[in-house]
Design a protein around this motif. Structure first.
Motif, short mmCIF file in Angstrom:
data_model
loop_
_atom_site.label_atom_id
_atom_site.label_comp_id
_atom_site.label_asym_id
_atom_site.label_seq_id
_atom_site.Cartn_x
_atom_site.Cartn_y
_atom_site.Cartn_z
N ARG A 220 12.68 6.19 -2.03
CA ARG A 220 12.09 7.02 -0.98
C ARG A 220 11.15 6.26 -0.05
NH1 ARG A 220 11.32 12.92 -3.32
NH2 ARG A 220 13.02 12.89 -4.80
N VAL A 221 10.57 5.16 -0.53
CA VAL A 221 9.57 4.46 0.29
C VAL A 221 10.01 3.04 0.65
CG1 VAL A 221 7.19 3.64 0.38
CG2 VAL A 221 7.70 5.86 -0.64
N PHE B 137 -6.24 5.15 1.49
CA PHE B 137 -6.42 3.72 1.76
C PHE B 137 -7.08 3.50 3.12
CE2 PHE B 137 -3.00 4.20 -1.17
CZ PHE B 137 -3.04 3.10 -2.00
N PRO C 109 13.77 2.68 2.57
CA PRO C 109 13.73 3.06 3.99
C PRO C 109 12.89 2.11 4.83
CG PRO C 109 13.33 4.97 2.59
CD PRO C 109 13.33 3.77 1.69
N GLN D 49 1.93 1.81 -3.44
CA GLN D 49 0.82 2.26 -4.29
C GLN D 49 0.50 3.73 -4.01
OE1 GLN D 49 -2.34 -0.49 -3.52
NE2 GLN D 49 -1.42 -2.09 -4.78
N ALA D 50 0.52 4.09 -2.73
CA ALA D 50 0.26 5.49 -2.37
C ALA D 50 1.29 6.39 -3.04
CB ALA D 50 0.31 5.66 -0.86
N ALA D 51 2.56 5.97 -3.01
CA ALA D 51 3.62 6.77 -3.64
C ALA D 51 3.35 6.92 -5.13
CB ALA D 51 4.97 6.12 -3.40
N SER D 52 2.89 5.84 -5.77
CA SER D 52 2.66 5.92 -7.21
C SER D 52 1.50 6.86 -7.55
CB SER D 52 2.46 4.54 -7.83
OG SER D 52 1.18 4.05 -7.51
N THR D 53 0.44 6.86 -6.72
CA THR D 53 -0.65 7.80 -7.01
C THR D 53 -0.21 9.24 -6.75
OG1 THR D 53 -1.60 7.70 -4.79
CG2 THR D 53 -2.45 6.14 -6.39
N LEU D 54 0.85 9.41 -5.93
CA LEU D 54 1.34 10.76 -5.66
C LEU D 54 2.35 11.21 -6.73
CD1 LEU D 54 1.69 10.44 -1.81
CD2 LEU D 54 0.12 11.94 -3.01
N GLY D 55 2.56 10.34 -7.73
CA GLY D 55 3.38 10.75 -8.87
C GLY D 55 4.78 10.18 -8.89
N ALA D 56 5.14 9.36 -7.90
CA ALA D 56 6.51 8.84 -7.85
C ALA D 56 6.69 7.71 -8.87
CB ALA D 56 6.82 8.34 -6.45
N SER D 57 7.81 7.74 -9.60
CA SER D 57 8.13 6.65 -10.51
C SER D 57 8.56 5.44 -9.69
CB SER D 57 9.27 7.07 -11.43
OG SER D 57 10.44 7.28 -10.67
N SER D 58 8.71 4.28 -10.35
CA SER D 58 9.11 3.07 -9.61
C SER D 58 10.45 3.30 -8.91
CB SER D 58 9.26 1.88 -10.54
OG SER D 58 8.32 1.90 -11.54
N HIS E 196 8.35 5.90 7.99
CA HIS E 196 9.67 6.44 8.34
C HIS E 196 9.74 7.94 8.13
CE1 HIS E 196 9.66 5.67 4.06
NE2 HIS E 196 10.59 6.58 3.94
N ILE F 41 8.24 15.27 -5.12
CA ILE F 41 8.35 14.54 -6.38
C ILE F 41 8.18 15.52 -7.54
CG2 ILE F 41 7.17 12.86 -7.87
CD1 ILE F 41 8.61 11.42 -5.71
N GLU G 186 0.80 -1.22 0.00
CA GLU G 186 0.00 0.00 0.00
C GLU G 186 0.83 1.28 0.00
OE1 GLU G 186 -3.18 0.15 2.81
OE2 GLU G 186 -4.46 -1.01 1.48
N GLN G 187 1.93 1.28 0.78
CA GLN G 187 2.77 2.49 0.79
C GLN G 187 3.31 2.76 -0.62
OE1 GLN G 187 5.62 3.07 4.00
NE2 GLN G 187 4.71 1.36 5.09
N GLN H 239 0.66 7.23 -11.83
CA GLN H 239 1.44 8.47 -11.67
C GLN H 239 0.89 9.61 -12.53
OE1 GLN H 239 2.75 5.50 -12.19
NE2 GLN H 239 4.50 5.14 -10.87
N PHE I 266 5.34 14.71 0.33
CA PHE I 266 5.89 13.72 -0.60
C PHE I 266 5.63 14.04 -2.07
CE2 PHE I 266 5.98 9.77 -3.00
CZ PHE I 266 7.13 9.17 -2.54
#
Lengths: 268, 326
Positions: A183-184, B80, A187, A168-177, B88, B101, A165-166, B72, B97
């Motif tokens: 970043r996610v 969720f 860490p 997936q959340a990053a991807s909806t926020l625009g982060a590439s793989s 973290h 980006i 889920e973290q 993206q 975040f």
């Protein structure tokens, strides 16, 4: 009721501690005692001899190459196993465990055969002027082989636990793989990776069986610390053998302590 | 404009999660996807976000085809059920975040994050870690994080599902107010019909991978298209082929036109509202929802024989299909 359970708890503790003392602590203490029974001079002399220093240097070089290699491979492999389920995963999963299952000496022998003058790779590499056996690359190769599963095995359960889920959340926020990984994901799995690195380092430092075969154990050239210990022992130079043993133990302990220090700083 | 899904199909192994699903979500509206677990509502939401790819069908976001766009590139905010907080990172870094980006400058990020934290009432907690927040606070942080990048649509997957009853209620009201302020097209998934009707203007009722009915909440309650919708959107009794809401049950002391004989099995006092359970002579069981005043008027006690009749019923043609109580 309480009395008997307290008694059983104490006897259990006593048993566990006694077992550990006889099996693990007593031999280690013995080494310390033996090493320093004639003072600090003889062991220091043995370690600072040219052969001793060469062995230390070679061991450190091996760690410096093998550990990063297995860390990168281990994290990548764990990601493949957990995040990209394919039909071949069961096979990869099994093959990664091979170094655990096979005796290091057999691993050494198989490398010897593969890279030897009559092996599949040996002649070709030899023609190209690359020497694997009886030199540093062979030692590193053997160490990479025996310590391969540690990072994977430590990281896989952590990856499973953190879930997707973290990411997936990053991807909806625009982060590439790639951004998501740095970043996610990384860490989040950092302590799994760290434990894997410590175990890998300890294994690489201590590896004896496989390295004996592929290195030829040439004093001052292809001797790692464990091989140096063995040679000194065979030549009845006991202070040297003990001193080098202590040095090995200290190196492993240092990695462990370093990680605990980092973790404490991170938790604070 | 808004969101439109046309003819969506999705299969997981042998399980048909979505089967010819089409919905229209008006621009700026607040819509609930309502259905029991396994009805496909979360899959539909994830397909809109790009977190699932459809086997067939089309997704449009604000007039543009988004079907093959990765998450993206869809400009959606996704929240969720279990928050998906970056454990973290501090609250500030979580919310920042998406902005980092997008390479916003430090002062810009700081200003926007603090604005959002004020909006979700978390200002002052910027330096905390998610583990130091309550569930409700974590979910508000997740909402701020999703809103930070100014998404075209906001998608919430059972956002209050992991929270306790009191916090749920507060957050419901709060989400409603937030939507009035931010006005972003919002879809949220829930299995709780009360929650759906409380928060949303529009309802889409789903069952077994299909849309059963969509429309305004009051429309669905008053004019359900079928038994499933009637029984899912509100409580329902069944009398033969007739369906009747418990508050449309009339309880009389004496037989009259169209009444049925019933025995009072149990009287449950739920505050102002009274729930009376009856067994019918044919073995059926029904219940009526009465007010305290009505109960006092007819003086019911357990074991008593009374006569009941519906004030208003509905008959649906076709196969009867009643789900277990939702």
């Amino acid at each position: 009721m309480t009395g008997s359970s307290t008694a059983s708890r104490w006897s259990l503790r006593f048993l566990a501690l006694g077992y550990l003392t006889i099996l693990l602590l007593a031999p280690l203490v013995m080494i310390f005692v033996k090493t320093f029974q004639d003072g600090i001079g003889p062991p220091i002399d043995a370690i600072t001899s040219p052969d001793g220093l060469a062995a230390l240097k070679l061991s450190l070089i091996t760690v410096a190459v093998a550990v990063p290699l297995n860390t990168v491979f281990g994290v990548g492999c764990a990601l493949l196993l957990v995040r990209h389920r394919t039909r071949l995963n069961w096979l990869i999963d099994g093959v990664i465990n091979l170094p655990f299952a096979i005796s290091p000496i057999v691993i050494g022998l198989s490398l010897y055969l593969l890279y030897g003058t009559t092996g599949w790779f040996g002649p070709t590499l030899g023609d190209a002027g690359i020497k694997i056996l009886f030199s540093t690359p062979g030692i590193i190769l053997a160490c990479v082989f025996v310590s391969l599963p540690f990072v994977v095995r430590e990281v896989v359960p952590v990856l499973q636990e953190i879930g997707t889920e973290q990411e997936q959340a990053a991807s909806t926020l625009g982060a590439s793989s790639w951004q998501t990984f740095w970043r996610v994901t990384l860490p989040a799995i950092r302590w799994g990776v760290a434990y894997g690195v410590v175990l890998t380092t300890a294994r690489v430092l201590g590896e004896f069986g496989a390295v004996t075969i592929v290195s030829g154990s040439i004093s001052g050239q292809t001797q790692t610390l464990p091989l140096f210990v063995s040679k000194e022992f065979e030549q009845f130079n006991l202070p040297g053998a003990y001193g080098a043993s202590i040095l090995l133990a200290m190196l492993a302990l240092t990695t462990l302590l370093l990680m605990n220090l980092l973790k404490r700083k991170d938790d604070a | 404009m808004g969101i439109s899904v046309e003819g969506a199909y999705k299969k997981f192994g042998d399980f048909q999660a979505l089967e010819d699903v089409s919905i229209e979500v008006p621009d700026g509206s607040l819509t609930a996807l309502l259905g029991p677990s396994g009805s496909g509502k979360s899959t539909l939401l994830r397909a809109i976000a790009g977190l699932e790819t459809l086997d067939k069908g089309r997704v449009e976001i604000n007039g543009a085809d988004a079907t093959s766009r990765p998450p993206q590139k869809r400009e959606v905010g996704f929240v969720f059920q279990h928050y998906a907080a970056f454990k973290h990172m501090t609250v500030f870094d979580n919310v920042a975040f998406g902005l980092k980006i997008r390479k916003w400058t430090k002062p810009q990020v700081s200003e926007r994050v603090h604005d959002l934290l004020r909006l979700v009432q978390l200002d002052g907690l910027a330096d905390r870690y998610p583990s130091q927040l309550s569930g409700g606070q974590r979910q508000r942080m997740a909402l701020a994080r999703a809103l930070a990048v100014e998404p075209q649509v906001l998608l919430l997957d059972e956002p209050f599902g992991a929270l306790d009853a009191k916090v749920r209620k507060d957050l419901r009201t709060w989400l409603r107010r937030l939507h009035d302020e931010v006005h972003v097209t919002t879809i949220f998934v829930t299995h709780d019909q009360e929650e759906a009707m409380d928060v949303a203007e529009q309802l889409v009722v789903m069952n077994e991978g299909r849309v059963e009915q969509s429309g305004a909440a009051s429309d669905l309650y008053e004019h359900p298209a079928n038994e499933f919708v009637m029984s899912f959107v509100g409580e329902v009794n069944r009398l033969g082929d007739h369906f009747v809401r418990p508050h449309d049950m009339e309880v009389l002391q004496h037989p009259a036109d169209r009444t049925a004989e019933a025995m009072v099995e149990r009287i449950v006092q739920l505050g102002f509202e009274i729930r009376v359970e009856f067994s019918l002579s044919d073995g059926g069981e029904i219940w009526a929802q009465l007010t305290r005043g009505e109960l006092d008027e007819i003086e019911l006690r357990e074991g008593q024989i009374v006569y009941v009749r519906p004030r208003e019923t509905k008959v649906f043609s076709g196969e009867p299909e009643i789900p277990a109580a939702a």
